[in-house]
Design an enzyme around this catalytic site. Sequence first.
Site, PDB file in Angstrom:
ATOM      1  N   LYS A  80       0.857  -1.191   0.000  1.00  0.00           N
ATOM      2  CA  LYS A  80       0.000   0.000   0.000  1.00  0.00           C
ATOM      3  C   LYS A  80       0.885   1.230   0.000  1.00  0.00           C
ATOM      4  O   LYS A  80       2.028   1.191   0.476  1.00  0.00           O
ATOM      5  CB  LYS A  80      -0.867  -0.010   1.263  1.00  0.00           C
ATOM      6  CG  LYS A  80      -2.099   0.859   1.190  1.00  0.00           C
ATOM      7  CD  LYS A  80      -3.318   0.106   0.719  1.00  0.00           C
ATOM      8  CE  LYS A  80      -4.524   1.023   0.674  1.00  0.00           C
ATOM      9  NZ  LYS A  80      -5.751   0.354   0.319  1.00  0.00           N
ATOM     10  N   GLY A 180     -20.043   7.447   5.730  1.00  0.00           N
ATOM     11  CA  GLY A 180     -19.172   7.788   4.596  1.00  0.00           C
ATOM     12  C   GLY A 180     -19.878   7.548   3.283  1.00  0.00           C
ATOM     13  O   GLY A 180     -20.279   6.421   2.986  1.00  0.00           O
TER      14      GLY A 180
HETATM   15  P1  NAD Z   1     -13.770   8.155  -0.512  1.00  0.00           P
HETATM   16  O1  NAD Z   1     -12.669   9.083  -0.166  1.00  0.00           O
HETATM   17  O2  NAD Z   1     -14.370   8.228  -1.875  1.00  0.00           O
HETATM   18  O3  NAD Z   1     -14.969   8.333   0.534  1.00  0.00           O
HETATM   19  C1  NAD Z   1     -14.797   8.480   1.914  1.00  0.00           C
HETATM   20  C2  NAD Z   1     -15.974   9.302   2.410  1.00  0.00           C
HETATM   21  O4  NAD Z   1     -15.939   9.308   3.847  1.00  0.00           O
HETATM   22  C3  NAD Z   1     -15.950  10.771   1.964  1.00  0.00           C
HETATM   23  O5  NAD Z   1     -17.216  11.136   1.460  1.00  0.00           O
HETATM   24  C4  NAD Z   1     -15.609  11.530   3.256  1.00  0.00           C
HETATM   25  O6  NAD Z   1     -16.163  12.831   3.277  1.00  0.00           O
HETATM   26  C5  NAD Z   1     -16.246  10.620   4.293  1.00  0.00           C
HETATM   27  N1  NAD Z   1     -15.745  10.784   5.652  1.00  0.00           N
HETATM   28  C6  NAD Z   1     -14.488  11.019   6.079  1.00  0.00           C
HETATM   29  N2  NAD Z   1     -14.452  11.090   7.435  1.00  0.00           N
HETATM   30  C7  NAD Z   1     -15.726  10.872   7.855  1.00  0.00           C
HETATM   31  C8  NAD Z   1     -16.344  10.803   9.136  1.00  0.00           C
HETATM   32  N3  NAD Z   1     -15.664  10.976  10.265  1.00  0.00           N
HETATM   33  N4  NAD Z   1     -17.670  10.545   9.205  1.00  0.00           N
HETATM   34  C9  NAD Z   1     -18.399  10.357   8.077  1.00  0.00           C
HETATM   35  N5  NAD Z   1     -17.866  10.429   6.828  1.00  0.00           N
HETATM   36  C10 NAD Z   1     -16.554  10.679   6.727  1.00  0.00           C
HETATM   37  O7  NAD Z   1     -13.224   6.667  -0.192  1.00  0.00           O
HETATM   38  P2  NAD Z   1     -13.790   5.289  -0.750  1.00  0.00           P
HETATM   39  O8  NAD Z   1     -13.013   4.902  -1.960  1.00  0.00           O
HETATM   40  O9  NAD Z   1     -15.278   5.325  -0.803  1.00  0.00           O
HETATM   41  O10 NAD Z   1     -13.323   4.295   0.411  1.00  0.00           O
HETATM   42  C11 NAD Z   1     -14.004   4.250   1.668  1.00  0.00           C
HETATM   43  C12 NAD Z   1     -13.320   3.247   2.584  1.00  0.00           C
HETATM   44  O11 NAD Z   1     -13.339   1.950   1.995  1.00  0.00           O
HETATM   45  C13 NAD Z   1     -11.833   3.546   2.866  1.00  0.00           C
HETATM   46  O12 NAD Z   1     -11.507   3.117   4.168  1.00  0.00           O
HETATM   47  C14 NAD Z   1     -11.120   2.681   1.854  1.00  0.00           C
HETATM   48  O13 NAD Z   1      -9.804   2.373   2.236  1.00  0.00           O
HETATM   49  C15 NAD Z   1     -12.010   1.464   1.850  1.00  0.00           C
HETATM   50  N6  NAD Z   1     -11.933   0.676   0.630  1.00  0.00           N
HETATM   51  C16 NAD Z   1     -12.203   1.243  -0.559  1.00  0.00           C
HETATM   52  C17 NAD Z   1     -12.143   0.467  -1.717  1.00  0.00           C
HETATM   53  C18 NAD Z   1     -12.478   1.043  -3.061  1.00  0.00           C
HETATM   54  O14 NAD Z   1     -12.672   0.277  -4.011  1.00  0.00           O
HETATM   55  N7  NAD Z   1     -12.597   2.350  -3.200  1.00  0.00           N
HETATM   56  C19 NAD Z   1     -11.790  -0.895  -1.637  1.00  0.00           C
HETATM   57  C20 NAD Z   1     -11.538  -1.455  -0.377  1.00  0.00           C
HETATM   58  C21 NAD Z   1     -11.611  -0.652   0.756  1.00  0.00           C
END
Ligand code: NAD
Length: 351
Positions: A80, A180
Site C-alpha cells: 500500500k 461515509g
Molecule cells: P472516498 O474518499 O471516496 O470516501 C470516503 C468518504 O468518507 C468521503 O465522502 C468523506 O467525506 C467521508 N468521511 C471522512 N471522514 C468521515 C467521518 N468521520 N464521518 C463520516 N464520513 C466521513 O473513499 P472510498 O473509496 O469510498 O473508500 C471508503 C473506505 O473503503 C476507505 O476506508 C477505503 O480504504 C475502503 N476501501 C475502498 C475500496 C475502493 O474500491 N474504493 C476498496 C476497499 C476498501
Amino acid sequence: MSLFSHPDFDGHERVLFAHDAEAGLKAVIAIHSTRLGRAAGGCRMWPYASEDEAVADALRLSRGMTYKNAVAGLDLGGGKAVIVGDPRTDKTPALMRAFGRAVHDLGGRYVTAEDVGMSVADMEIVREVTPHVAGLASGPHASGDPSPVTARGVFEGMRTALLVATGSDDLAGRTVAVQGLGHVGRHLCALLHAAGARLVVSDIDPARVADAERAFDARAVAPDEIARVLADVYAPCALGGVLDDASIPRLGARIVAGAANNQLARPEHADALHARGILYVPDFLYVPDFALNAGGIINVAREIEGRTDDAWLAQRLAAMVANLAAILREAVDRDVSPNAVAEAFARRRLA
Ligand code: NAD
C-alpha cells in the site's frame, strides 16, 4: 519513530520513503508480503497530522492487503502507499508523476491503484511514468473505478452476515447505517436502497449527505452519532479505526459490515467485539473488513492479470463471499472472533 520495532511493522519486506521537493511529494510505500505474488494495493492521499501517523497507516493498510488478497483467493501479495497531503489542494500532475516514478523504482514488486483521495484520472497520470498501475480508465485491460465492485462485494457479504446472524438475507425493511458517502458508500447506498433497505447516513461533507437524502430517501445523522444508530447493520465506509474503546460499548447495530479498511482501532478490539456479542446481543456479528471489502482489489487483479471477462470477476466475487460465509459460520459454531478465524484462514494460504 521506530520502524523495525513498530507495532504495525509485522515483518514488512520493504518500506520506501519517497520524497520529491519540487513536486511536493512525501510518500510511504509499504510492501508487506510478496509470498503469494506481486504486492497490490491502492494509494491513499490524506492530510495526516504527523509523519508517524502516515507511516503507521501505510504499514497497517499494507499488512491488511496481504490478508485481504489471501482470503479473497488472489495470487497477489500485500502492499500500500500513502501520500501526505490534502487531495483537494495539494494534488498536482507533477506530484502524481513523482509518485509514479517511486512506484516504478520498485521494479514491479508493487502495483498501485486508487484508494481514498485518489481517482481513476490520477492513476492515468501515474501510468505516464510506470506500467505498474491498475484501476485505469483506458487501455486493453482497463478495469476503471474499483469502488462499484467493492460496494457489490460488501452488499453480498452483508447479506451473508444477515443470513448467518438472523437466518434471512432479505434486506427489505432492514435499517442500515452507512458512515461515509464517498466512492464506495454511495454505490452501497444505491444497492441497499434498491433492495428495500431503510438508510441512515452520515458524512462530513454536507453535499454528499444532501445527495443521499434526495436519491435514497436516507435519514441523516451527525458524524459522531452514526455508530450508535439502532440498526440491523452498521456499515463503516469512511476511514479506519472506528471500532474502539469508546464506540464498541455504544454500537447500536447487531452487525458491523462495511468497506473501510482497518476498522479495528487495535487488534484486541476484535475480542472486545466478540465479548460484546456474547454478553449483550447473542447474535451480534462483526464482519472483518479484509474478508468483505476485496471487491475492488479483485477488479484490480483482473486488470493486472490482463483479463477483461466479467465471468472471471463474478466467479472471484462469489468465491470471496463463499469464503466469508465459511469464516462467519466457523466463528459462530466455535464461538470465537470472526477476525481470528479470518486471519487463520489467510495464514493457511500464506504458509
Ligand atoms: P472516498 O474518499 O471516496 O470516501 C470516503 C468518504 O468518507 C468521503 O465522502 C468523506 O467525506 C467521508 N468521511 C471522512 N471522514 C468521515 C467521518 N468521520 N464521518 C463520516 N464520513 C466521513 O473513499 P472510498 O473509496 O469510498 O473508500 C471508503 C473506505 O473503503 C476507505 O476506508 C477505503 O480504504 C475502503 N476501501 C475502498 C475500496 C475502493 O474500491 N474504493 C476498496 C476497499 C476498501
